[in-house]
Enzyme design. Structure first.
Site, short mmCIF file in Angstrom:
data_model
loop_
_atom_site.label_atom_id
_atom_site.label_comp_id
_atom_site.label_asym_id
_atom_site.label_seq_id
_atom_site.Cartn_x
_atom_site.Cartn_y
_atom_site.Cartn_z
N SER A 104 51.56 46.38 80.41
CA SER A 104 50.31 45.68 80.71
C SER A 104 50.45 44.76 81.92
O SER A 104 50.76 45.23 83.01
CB SER A 104 49.86 44.90 79.47
OG SER A 104 48.59 44.36 79.62
N ASP A 246 44.44 44.58 85.04
CA ASP A 246 45.88 44.35 84.91
C ASP A 246 46.59 45.69 85.05
O ASP A 246 45.97 46.70 85.37
CB ASP A 246 46.20 43.66 83.58
CG ASP A 246 45.71 44.44 82.38
OD1 ASP A 246 44.84 45.32 82.54
OD2 ASP A 246 46.19 44.19 81.25
N ASP A 248 47.80 48.00 83.13
CA ASP A 248 47.38 49.19 82.38
C ASP A 248 45.87 49.30 82.25
O ASP A 248 45.36 50.19 81.59
CB ASP A 248 48.04 49.25 81.01
CG ASP A 248 47.52 48.19 80.04
OD1 ASP A 248 46.99 47.15 80.51
OD2 ASP A 248 47.65 48.39 78.82
N ASP A 250 43.51 47.63 80.70
CA ASP A 250 42.75 47.45 79.47
C ASP A 250 41.98 46.13 79.48
O ASP A 250 41.31 45.79 78.53
CB ASP A 250 43.64 47.55 78.22
CG ASP A 250 44.67 46.43 78.12
OD1 ASP A 250 44.84 45.67 79.10
OD2 ASP A 250 45.32 46.34 77.06
#
Length: 452
Positions: A104, A246, A248, A250
């Protein structure tokens, strides 16, 4: 062995904490728990595997794929895609499980493994515990059930995943983005191709920054934890708004046309009103955590919407939404869940819906976000205390009561023990920043005195 799973999968320094051996073993264990390998005659379990562009993701992906295939699971390898894309494709392709390799917003040396169950849903604690148990049994000598011959899993590169996910994103928008100029900060992460493509297909003029991943630069000075470059780019290009993801993708934070940050609470407020207008905000309710700004709470009350609050963590928001059938929830950090279109926080989807609201209303993001006023918020970490006594100390309870009496209805106090460290977090909100600092300082002293 301590618990491997944290609040969001298994995470650590790649090749130190998170090794290829661990990734392989956990993947085999996950196959036995989530895919129920060998339990159905003729059943060919299927998994979707994706990753962010970290260099370590290359060898960890190889280990995960090897583990799954060795357990008899057919693998669809989708390459570099956001976490919510892997969740979506797990459900859309009828896979038994999904695996995402990402840490992340963490720095590049870290990496992580996140598993999804059928339908693309995050795992309940019980399933994580079962995976750990099966993995531990193997480490102590219990043999795996290993298929041979035609029973081993096959590995296929599923390149269609990119277009299928982008089509899904653009297909759920209530209106196009024609006429908007949007700056996208991709954190040199997993959405570096997906997000610009989706916004462009939706009609926006797109300027990208932080969209040149090289395996080493993820989250390095760009993305939702570093907004300065996005602020500058929005002003420089005269854009209507900016969107930051960010590593990843999400989560999503935004910047208005003046370069001012629009956080997750404000995004939730804007989307809540839009969804109520569209008739999709079930029960006129929004789910958020106890860390949401008091200004968000007051705004929802003023607009006649119900706020349901949970413990800190997007997984708790999601559990409440699924349990009660709510349509919208999220966190101040930018994890926003629109449950009709995603099973987890989806930063690209959130950014698209926010931009669609700007385009559909003709109002600026600054104007839309003014539905709530962020009250000054001060957070103080108090280390080296007995955090287990936060809720039982009479001395601390008296200090909190005095603070709440001083703040009245225009402020709020929250004391929360850290989940991973011997410290207590003191959060104070007030209409005036100096009052918030003063109250937070006194409460931090009270925590040291009562729990030290």
């Amino acid at each position: 062995m301590g618990r491997l799973f944290g609040t969001d999968g298994v995470r650590g320094v790649a090749n130190a904490d998170l090794t290829a051996e661990l990734a392989l073993g956990l993947s085999v264990a996950a196959a036995h728990v989530l895919a129920e390998v060998g339990t159905f005659e003729g059943h060919r379990p299927k998994a979707v595997v994706g990753r962010d562009p970290r260099a370590s993701g290359e060898f960890l992906e190889a280990a995960v794929v090897a583990g799954l295939a060795s357990a008899g699971v057919d693998v669809l390898r989708v390459g570099v895609l956001p976490t919510p894309a892997v969740a979506y494709l797990t459900g859309a392709l009828g896979a038994d499980l999904g695996v995402m390799l990402s840490a992340s917003h963490n720095a590049m040396p870290d990496n992580g493994i996140k598993f999804f169950a059928r339908g693309g849903h995050k795992l309940a604690d019980e399933l994580e515990d079962r995976i750990e148990s099966v993995y531990a049994e193997h480490r102590t000598g219990a043999p795996w059930q290993r298929p041979t011959g035609a029973g081993v899993g096959r590995v296929t590169d599923y390149d269609e995943g990119f277009d299928r996910y982008v089509d899904h994103l653009t297909g759920v928008l209530p209106n196009r983005l024609d006429g908007l100029t949007v700056v996208l900060d991709e954190a040199h992460g997993a959405a570096s191709r997906v997000s610009p493509e989706a916004f462009t297909r939706a009609g926006a003029t797109v300027v990208t920054i932080g969209a040149e991943p090289d395996g080493l630069n993820i989250n390095d000075g760009y993305g939702s934890t570093h907004l300065d470059k996005l602020r500058a780019a929005v002003v420089e290009h005269g854009a209507h708004l900016g969107i930051a993801h960010d590593g990843d993708a999400d989560r999503c934070l935004a910047v208005d046309h003046e370069g001012t940050e629009v956080d997750g609470d404000q995004i939730l407020a804007v989307l809540a009103l839009a969804m109520r207008e569209q008739g999709t905000l079930r029960a006129d309710a929004v789910v958020a955590t106890v860390m949401s700004n008091l200004g968000f709470t007051l705004a929802m009350e003023r607009e006649g919407l119900r706020l349901v609050q949970t413990a800190v963590g997007d997984r708790y928001v999601l559990e409440e939404m699924k349990d009660k059938g709510y349509a919208l929830g999220g966190e101040q950090s930018g994890h926003v869940i629109v449950l009709d279109h995603a099973t987890t926080g989806d930063g690209t989807l959130t950014g698209l819906l926010l931009a669609a609201r700007v385009a559909g209303t003709g109002r600026t993001l600054k104007d839309l976000a003014s539905v709530m006023e962020r009250l000054p918020q001060v957070l103080v970490n108090v280390p080296d205390v007995d955090k287990s006594r936060v809720t039982t100390s009479a001395e601390l309870a008296a200090a909190v009561t005095d603070a709440e009496r001083e703040l009245g209805t225009t402020g709020r106090v929250l004391l929360r023990p850290s989940g991973t460290e011997p410290l207590v977090r003191v959060m104070v909100e007030a209409a005036d920043i100096e009052q918030a600092r003063s109250v937070a300082g006194r409460l931090a002293d009270a925590v040291k005195s009562a729990l030290g």
